[in-house]
Write a protein that holds these residues in place. Structure first.
Motif, PDB file in Angstrom:
ATOM      1  N   VAL A 147       0.834  -1.203   0.000  1.00  0.00           N
ATOM      2  CA  VAL A 147       0.000   0.000   0.000  1.00  0.00           C
ATOM      3  C   VAL A 147       0.871   1.256   0.000  1.00  0.00           C
ATOM      4  N   ALA A 148       1.922   1.272   0.813  1.00  0.00           N
ATOM      5  CA  ALA A 148       2.811   2.438   0.869  1.00  0.00           C
ATOM      6  C   ALA A 148       3.444   2.738  -0.483  1.00  0.00           C
ATOM      7  N   ASP A 149       3.724   1.701  -1.240  1.00  0.00           N
ATOM      8  CA  ASP A 149       4.330   1.879  -2.561  1.00  0.00           C
ATOM      9  C   ASP A 149       3.292   1.966  -3.679  1.00  0.00           C
ATOM     10  N   GLY A 150       2.005   1.896  -3.321  1.00  0.00           N
ATOM     11  CA  GLY A 150       0.938   2.006  -4.312  1.00  0.00           C
ATOM     12  C   GLY A 150       0.796   0.790  -5.201  1.00  0.00           C
ATOM     13  N   ILE A 151       1.219  -0.369  -4.715  1.00  0.00           N
ATOM     14  CA  ILE A 151       1.204  -1.594  -5.515  1.00  0.00           C
ATOM     15  C   ILE A 151      -0.068  -2.390  -5.239  1.00  0.00           C
ATOM     16  N   PRO A 152      -0.864  -2.659  -6.278  1.00  0.00           N
ATOM     17  CA  PRO A 152      -2.062  -3.476  -6.087  1.00  0.00           C
ATOM     18  C   PRO A 152      -1.692  -4.923  -5.769  1.00  0.00           C
ATOM     19  N   VAL A 153      -2.506  -5.550  -4.936  1.00  0.00           N
ATOM     20  CA  VAL A 153      -2.271  -6.947  -4.570  1.00  0.00           C
ATOM     21  C   VAL A 153      -2.760  -7.890  -5.663  1.00  0.00           C
ATOM     22  N   THR A 154      -3.719  -7.438  -6.470  1.00  0.00           N
ATOM     23  CA  THR A 154      -4.232  -8.241  -7.581  1.00  0.00           C
ATOM     24  C   THR A 154      -4.897  -7.327  -8.586  1.00  0.00           C
ATOM     25  N   SER A 155      -5.310  -7.909  -9.696  1.00  0.00           N
ATOM     26  CA  SER A 155      -5.950  -7.141 -10.761  1.00  0.00           C
ATOM     27  C   SER A 155      -7.176  -7.898 -11.266  1.00  0.00           C
ATOM     28  N   PHE A 156      -8.253  -7.164 -11.471  1.00  0.00           N
ATOM     29  CA  PHE A 156      -9.489  -7.738 -12.001  1.00  0.00           C
ATOM     30  C   PHE A 156      -9.744  -7.160 -13.389  1.00  0.00           C
ATOM     31  N   ALA A 157     -10.196  -8.004 -14.293  1.00  0.00           N
ATOM     32  CA  ALA A 157     -10.518  -7.562 -15.646  1.00  0.00           C
ATOM     33  C   ALA A 157     -11.921  -6.976 -15.679  1.00  0.00           C
ATOM     34  N   VAL A 158     -12.064  -5.864 -16.387  1.00  0.00           N
ATOM     35  CA  VAL A 158     -13.369  -5.241 -16.621  1.00  0.00           C
ATOM     36  C   VAL A 158     -13.463  -4.896 -18.106  1.00  0.00           C
ATOM     37  N   GLU A 159     -14.667  -4.690 -18.577  1.00  0.00           N
ATOM     38  CA  GLU A 159     -14.857  -4.347 -19.991  1.00  0.00           C
ATOM     39  C   GLU A 159     -14.337  -2.952 -20.306  1.00  0.00           C
ATOM     40  N   ASP A 160     -14.577  -2.001 -19.388  1.00  0.00           N
ATOM     41  CA  ASP A 160     -14.256  -0.595 -19.636  1.00  0.00           C
ATOM     42  C   ASP A 160     -13.826   0.040 -18.315  1.00  0.00           C
ATOM     43  N   VAL A 161     -12.545   0.330 -18.187  1.00  0.00           N
ATOM     44  CA  VAL A 161     -12.021   0.888 -16.935  1.00  0.00           C
ATOM     45  C   VAL A 161     -12.690   2.219 -16.595  1.00  0.00           C
ATOM     46  N   GLN A 162     -12.862   3.092 -17.567  1.00  0.00           N
ATOM     47  CA  GLN A 162     -13.465   4.404 -17.297  1.00  0.00           C
ATOM     48  C   GLN A 162     -14.891   4.251 -16.774  1.00  0.00           C
ATOM     49  N   ALA A 163     -15.676   3.397 -17.403  1.00  0.00           N
ATOM     50  CA  ALA A 163     -17.055   3.183 -16.957  1.00  0.00           C
ATOM     51  C   ALA A 163     -17.089   2.578 -15.556  1.00  0.00           C
ATOM     52  N   GLU A 164     -16.203   1.634 -15.290  1.00  0.00           N
ATOM     53  CA  GLU A 164     -16.168   1.005 -13.962  1.00  0.00           C
ATOM     54  C   GLU A 164     -15.673   1.998 -12.915  1.00  0.00           C
ATOM     55  N   PHE A 165     -14.723   2.826 -13.273  1.00  0.00           N
ATOM     56  CA  PHE A 165     -14.253   3.892 -12.383  1.00  0.00           C
ATOM     57  C   PHE A 165     -15.423   4.799 -11.991  1.00  0.00           C
ATOM     58  N   GLU A 166     -16.193   5.198 -12.957  1.00  0.00           N
ATOM     59  CA  GLU A 166     -17.331   6.081 -12.686  1.00  0.00           C
ATOM     60  C   GLU A 166     -18.381   5.385 -11.832  1.00  0.00           C
ATOM     61  N   ARG A 167     -18.678   4.118 -12.134  1.00  0.00           N
ATOM     62  CA  ARG A 167     -19.661   3.365 -11.351  1.00  0.00           C
ATOM     63  C   ARG A 167     -19.212   3.211  -9.902  1.00  0.00           C
ATOM     64  N   LEU A 168     -17.962   2.767  -9.728  1.00  0.00           N
ATOM     65  CA  LEU A 168     -17.452   2.537  -8.377  1.00  0.00           C
ATOM     66  C   LEU A 168     -17.284   3.848  -7.599  1.00  0.00           C
ATOM     67  N   SER A 169     -16.813   4.885  -8.258  1.00  0.00           N
ATOM     68  CA  SER A 169     -16.685   6.193  -7.598  1.00  0.00           C
ATOM     69  C   SER A 169     -18.047   6.669  -7.104  1.00  0.00           C
TER      70      SER A 169
END
Length: 129
Positions: A71-93
């Motif tokens: 977390v201190a280094d900003g490193i994600p522990v894993t990654s999930f695939a989504v169809e559209d990062v921008q759309a998912e960013f907006e939904r989750l935000s």
């Protein structure tokens, strides 16, 4: 050979289950009591027979320093695939999820990173087509 289960350490299984199901949209596959914790696995609602995500208790002494360093280094522990990062960013935000990295172009993929409220940074990725 294929991946059957992968895990994410979480501070609180109940809180994590709520976040990962109600906010991210995963479904509970197994919830089996094991002592004071559970064998708690989730699957994508789009692939119920796919790889399971184990919400693993973070009680082991090595977990705290490991996660804190990531977390201190900003490193994600894993990654999930989504169809559209921008759309998912907006939904989750819109649901109150806090992003540590807004959507960005990373060559062949778009990525963003958020705090899962359970001690981890999670990356979402969509491949460009």
């Amino acid at each position: 050979m294929r991946i059957y289960v992968t895990s994410v350490f979480v501070d609180d299984q109940d809180k994590a289950e709520k976040f990962y199901t109600e906010i991210l949209g995963f479904k509970v596959k197994h919830s089996i009591p094991v002592g004071e914790y559970r064998w708690l696995t989730l699957v994508s609602s789009e692939d119920e027979n796919g790889t399971e995500l184990l919400l693993e208790p973070s009680a082991h002494p090595a977990v705290g320093p490991y996660r804190a360093a990531l977390v201190a280094d900003g490193i994600p522990v894993t990654s999930f695939a989504v169809e559209d990062v921008q759309a998912e960013f907006e939904r989750l935000s819109g649901l109150g999820v806090k992003f540590t990295q807004e959507p960005m172009d990373a060559g062949t993929v778009d990525i963003a990173t958020f705090d899962d409220t359970c001690g981890n940074l999670i990356q979402i990725t969509s491949y460009k087509g």
